[in-house]
Design a protein around this motif. Sequence first.
Motif, PDB file in Angstrom:
ATOM      1  N   PHE A   1       0.832  -1.200   0.000  1.00 17.58           N
ATOM      2  CA  PHE A   1       0.000   0.000   0.000  1.00 17.58           C
ATOM      3  C   PHE A   1       0.863   1.245   0.000  1.00 17.58           C
ATOM      4  O   PHE A   1       0.640   2.188  -0.749  1.00 17.58           O
ATOM      5  CB  PHE A   1      -0.893   0.026   1.238  1.00 17.58           C
ATOM      6  CG  PHE A   1      -2.234  -0.529   0.983  1.00 17.58           C
ATOM      7  CD1 PHE A   1      -3.166   0.199   0.261  1.00 17.58           C
ATOM      8  CD2 PHE A   1      -2.582  -1.777   1.446  1.00 17.58           C
ATOM      9  CE1 PHE A   1      -4.415  -0.318   0.004  1.00 17.58           C
ATOM     10  CE2 PHE A   1      -3.828  -2.303   1.189  1.00 17.58           C
ATOM     11  CZ  PHE A   1      -4.742  -1.579   0.473  1.00 17.58           C
ATOM     12  N   SER A   2       1.864   1.211   0.845  1.00 20.32           N
ATOM     13  CA  SER A   2       2.680   2.401   1.004  1.00 20.32           C
ATOM     14  C   SER A   2       3.489   2.699  -0.255  1.00 20.32           C
ATOM     15  O   SER A   2       3.664   3.860  -0.614  1.00 20.32           O
ATOM     16  CB  SER A   2       3.604   2.243   2.200  1.00 20.32           C
ATOM     17  OG  SER A   2       4.284   3.448   2.416  1.00 20.32           O
TER      18      SER A   2
ATOM     19  N   VAL B   1       2.576   2.129  -3.289  1.00 19.17           N
ATOM     20  CA  VAL B   1       1.647   2.758  -4.232  1.00 19.17           C
ATOM     21  C   VAL B   1       1.371   4.201  -3.821  1.00 19.17           C
ATOM     22  O   VAL B   1       1.457   5.131  -4.628  1.00 19.17           O
ATOM     23  CB  VAL B   1       0.324   1.961  -4.316  1.00 19.17           C
ATOM     24  CG1 VAL B   1      -0.693   2.719  -5.163  1.00 19.17           C
ATOM     25  CG2 VAL B   1       0.571   0.588  -4.895  1.00 19.17           C
ATOM     26  N   MET B   2       1.061   4.401  -2.548  1.00 18.90           N
ATOM     27  CA  MET B   2       0.680   5.741  -2.080  1.00 18.90           C
ATOM     28  C   MET B   2       1.868   6.718  -2.104  1.00 18.90           C
ATOM     29  O   MET B   2       1.702   7.877  -2.438  1.00 18.90           O
ATOM     30  CB  MET B   2       0.122   5.674  -0.654  1.00 18.90           C
ATOM     31  CG  MET B   2      -1.150   4.868  -0.533  1.00 18.90           C
ATOM     32  SD  MET B   2      -2.459   5.506  -1.603  1.00 18.90           S
ATOM     33  CE  MET B   2      -3.554   4.096  -1.663  1.00 18.90           C
TER      34      MET B   2
END
Lengths: 317, 280
Positions: free
Chosen positions: A245-246, A248-249
């Motif tokens: 997730f991180s 991507v973010m």
Amino acid sequence: MLTDETTPADAAVPSPLSAPRLAAGRVHVRHETVTAWGFLAPTLLLLGLLAVYPLAYAVYLSLTSAQVGFAGRFVGAQNFIGLLHTQIFTLTLWNTVWYTVLAVAVKLVLGLALAAVLAQPVPGMRWIRGAVLIPWVAPVSLSVLAWTWMFDSTYSVFNWTLAELGLIRSPIAWLGIPNLARFSVVLVNVWCGLPFFAINFLAGLMTIPRELHEAATVDGAGAVGRFRSITLPLLRPVLATVLLFSVVMTSSDFATVFVLTHGGPMNSTQVLATLAFKLGLATGDLGQAAAISLYLFPVLVLATAVQVRLMRRTWQW
Amino acid sequence: MVRSDRRRAAVTYLLAAPFVLFALFPFAWMLITSLKQNRELYSLAQNPFLVREGITWDHYRFLLERTDFPLWLRNSTIVAVVATLVSVVFALLAAYALARLRFAGADGVATGVFIVYLVPTTLLFIPLARIVALLRLSNSLWALIVTYPAFIVPFATWMLMAYLTSIPRSLEESALVDGCTRLRALWHIVLPVARPGIITAALFAFTLAWGEFIYALTFISTSSVKTVTAGVVVDLIRGDVFYWGSLMGGALLASLPVVLLFSLFLDYYIAGLTAGAVKG
């Protein structure tokens, strides 16, 4: 659209008593299918129109020479290839890679440390958890504005403090020197993202049975040994999810860099999102801007593929 | 026993202190800056941590009386509230279908929603700006009200799906046997039980909508229609002149609603953060 168990389709079954169970079951399932798609319709329509279609449209734009107010013509992969020959883009690409790698690595290490602290059952821990989560809650663009002020070339509170402590003689241009500016954007991104890491790692830690640690201690395992052979392996699913997730973010982050440095000095902190914004809105070159942001796509596809596989595995358990 | 507990607590506080300081310092700095008189604010001779010449409300007065800040707050409230309501209703229906109803393609749709959830807004703002313009929504709050649910619904659906699966099926099945429709079962039986999950989803939806930046920056150019995130960052900074006192006051005031919600619903936020990753 929305049907239920008592609509005509049910009545079509001659008599509840004589109807075979199987047929009734089939009718039931068909009902659920209609109901399900009815319930899903608003969401699918919304996401189709405002997420899937724009994504496809971005791909289309990136293959044209479109400008604002001008449709452009099909140019194939020219935008993507042309970009690689410009210095500003290759610099931006590298900046994005470094920004992502460094920020995610620091968040990972500090996140684990913070989670370990937050896991301690001491009085008042609820408040400590609340306090360290606030950077996550506050609007990023506004808190980054406070960081901009704290890094101010003349009035930086950090410079004042360091000078008072006798550590520096002249003020540090936090956002004015390329490598310092890079350090600053990473620091601010860590500040924003750390709560998310810590709280997820904390949740992961809580699922590890205490007995495991106790047993290992009895067997003579040290703190490092326990961390390596108990905590880390059991935390792996959480670690993987949070990291993906991180990545991507962080690689698609816009607000931090836009507010703090605008990509400067001399594009040394320019990342894909800010460059796409600059080209798309300042010069109106939509084709190129779309191509720039689509360079994020491989990261996205990879992360999604891994994530979906992880999810499947969790479901099977 | 008690002594070792105390020592453990002391060590924990000591280790937590730098993290708490790191997390909260920017907000303390906003407050200090926003209360200082300009003469003191821009004086290098003085200790910036202290307010010696008395606090002033001038920066807040300027913000509330001479700028569009009150309008931005109102706009943010409208957009965030409407986007949250729409998103939660859409997501609840979708999550119920995916978690409860048996139909072919459920897995595929769930995966699809998850994939959309991972698509960052920075990948979509350029094509969406065109779509918003085509729909003649540019420069109006509708541009945001319509586009925000597109990034809120996917994670809200996932969050609610996880929550609904944890509620025993038998609860509604008895109602369905009694001839209740799915929609009525959802409304009367599932909704009350799922309330914590719905509140969490709504809180996250509101927080994300309130803090959204790139769409607000791209789709709206008239100051009076801006939301607070874009308004403070773009319109309070004119040229190279920074009004740091008002800027920090604005940043603090605009962060307050979500921070307040957060402190009231701390446990919901913590549950939500671990149920569905959103930003980081």
